[in-house]
Enzyme design. Structure first.
Site, PDB file in Angstrom:
ATOM      1  N   GLU A  24      -7.930  -9.408  58.163  1.00 57.16           N
ATOM      2  CA  GLU A  24      -7.397 -10.786  58.283  1.00 57.16           C
ATOM      3  C   GLU A  24      -8.676 -11.757  57.761  1.00 57.16           C
ATOM      4  OE1 GLU A  24      -5.407 -10.375  62.657  1.00 57.16           O
ATOM      5  OE2 GLU A  24      -6.584 -12.153  62.266  1.00 57.16           O
ATOM      6  N   HIS A  45     -17.466  -0.747  66.157  1.00 56.84           N
ATOM      7  CA  HIS A  45     -18.209  -1.661  65.658  1.00 56.84           C
ATOM      8  C   HIS A  45     -18.477  -2.798  66.692  1.00 56.84           C
ATOM      9  CE1 HIS A  45     -20.311  -4.359  62.939  1.00 56.84           C
ATOM     10  NE2 HIS A  45     -20.821  -3.320  62.135  1.00 56.84           N
ATOM     11  N   GLN A  77     -20.725   4.010  64.592  1.00 57.11           N
ATOM     12  CA  GLN A  77     -20.591   2.662  63.773  1.00 57.11           C
ATOM     13  C   GLN A  77     -21.731   1.714  64.325  1.00 57.11           C
ATOM     14  OE1 GLN A  77     -16.759   1.083  64.248  1.00 57.11           O
ATOM     15  NE2 GLN A  77     -15.739   2.670  62.984  1.00 57.11           N
ATOM     16  N   TYR A 119      -3.317   2.849  64.909  1.00 59.49           N
ATOM     17  CA  TYR A 119      -3.480   4.051  64.165  1.00 59.49           C
ATOM     18  C   TYR A 119      -2.523   5.159  64.345  1.00 59.49           C
ATOM     19  CZ  TYR A 119      -8.244   1.974  63.060  1.00 59.49           C
ATOM     20  OH  TYR A 119      -9.035   1.274  62.683  1.00 59.49           O
TER      21      TYR A 119
END
Length: 356
Positions: A229, A141, A79, A250
């Site tokens: 969010e 990320h 990422q 997850y």
């Protein structure tokens, strides 16, 4: 080539639906790029666009993609790579631009750099690293989104790199929103004496950052399994990650909600199922007058352009257009034109056409 798009209803966290959008939009392709990540609209027209592999390009209005020499070396892996690009508030006189990227061992660190754009020569000169995340490391990320606020301060998002716990550690720059001077130093007046660069903490992956017309700072961030969010960012607040979330792990294991821990700032709005928000602008243009004052967000997982209506201290999704591709960034120009940047190896820079 222009293609017509019709908005579809969208399912939100409360199982309510968004009515089909009243505005029909078309899309006109400006340019095609290789894994584009972010864009900045130039005051003289055209765009600067970052590509994840480390290329900075100039896209004039005619759409011919031209490489800008002098971009930094990056780690293009998973990422991470070359991320945001932003113009300095005094760009028209200084020519300064800001870039964020990841480089280094063990997952690397988020870097913030500043250099001078020579558009005629298609090169970036005097690029210097003015801030670097510490400690380095992580897999996910890095955030890396830039917004300039009142007084010229630079606000920077720094993701938790899928590590979670650093978001609650003030001495760790991951999982934070930072407030810096234009040259990358901690700004005076920040709320934490022992973490002088930190503005807020408890963030997962803040990947959209803008100021509205009243000076409020808005950010969105990706939740885990649910719970994307939208937040109003207030100095000194803790937004709770990873101790609370509106999503699940997850693995499916639950996470306590914000309601269980009132000391943490809850999101103003959240999406379950996720939209995977990316890029964000506040629209103030004339091309789509009914959208003025709304936030426009790109959606990766949702492959959509999403309009969020702000009313005082409330926000709600009101429109969602199916783009048919993952949308990585959204931008507007001085004339009120709206542009979206697709994700992927043949990601297109496209302009919206009001077809109402």
């Amino acid at each position: 080539m222009i293609s017509k798009l019709i908005a579809a209803a969208a399912v939100l966290l409360s199982s309510s639906t968004v009515a089909p959008a009243q505005t029909t939009v078309g899309l006109e392709t400006v340019a095609t790029l290789d894994r584009p990540w972010a864009m900045a609209v130039l005051p003289q027209g055209g765009f600067l666009v970052t590509e994840k592999a480390g290329r900075l390009v100039y896209v004039p209005a005619a759409g011919e993609v031209q490489t800008v020499a002098g971009a930094p070396r990056v780690t293009d892996e998973g990422q991470v790579g070359l991320h945001d690009v932003a113009l300095a508030p005094d760009f028209e006189t200084s020519g300064l631009i800001y870039l964020t990227w990841v480089d280094g061992p063990d997952g690397g660190a988020l870097h913030l750099g500043r250099g001078r754009l020579d558009l005629a020569g298609l090169r970036l000169t005097d690029l210097q690293v003015i801030w670097r995340a510490a400690p380095l490391g992580g897999k996910g990320h890095p955030g890396g989104m830039i917004a300039f606020g009142p007084g010229g301060h630079l606000f920077l998002t720094s993701g938790d790199r899928q590590l979670g716990d650093p978001a609650q550690v003030l001495g760790d720059s991951r999982g934070k929103i930072l407030r810096l001077t234009a040259d990358g130093r901690p700004a005076s007046g920040n709320p934490f004496p022992d973490a002088r660069e930190v503005w807020t903490l408890g963030h997962r992956n803040p990947y959209g950052l803008i100021f509205d017309g009243t000076g409020r700072l808005w950010a969105h961030e990706m939740g885990p399994r649910g719970g994307d969010e939208l937040n109003v960012i207030v100095a000194g607040q803790n937004y709770g990650w990873p101790l609370v979330s509106e999503g699940k792990q997850y693995s499916g294991q639950p996470i306590p909600s914000h309601a269980t821990r009132p000391e943490f700032a809850p999101p103003l709005f959240e999406w379950t199922p996720i939209i995977a928000p990316a890029g964000m602008v506040l629209y103030a243009g004339a091309v789509f007058p009914e959208w003025r004052g709304s936030l426009l967000l790109g959606g990766l997982a949702s492959q959509a352009l999403i309009r969020v209506e702000i009313n005082g201290d409330t926000a709600r999704e009101v429109d969602r257009w199916d783009m048919g591709n993952r949308i990585r960034d959204v931008a507007t120009d001085a004339a009120g034109q709206i542009y979206v940047l697709e994700d992927g190896g043949q990601g297109r820079l496209r302009r919206l056409i009001n077809s109402k």
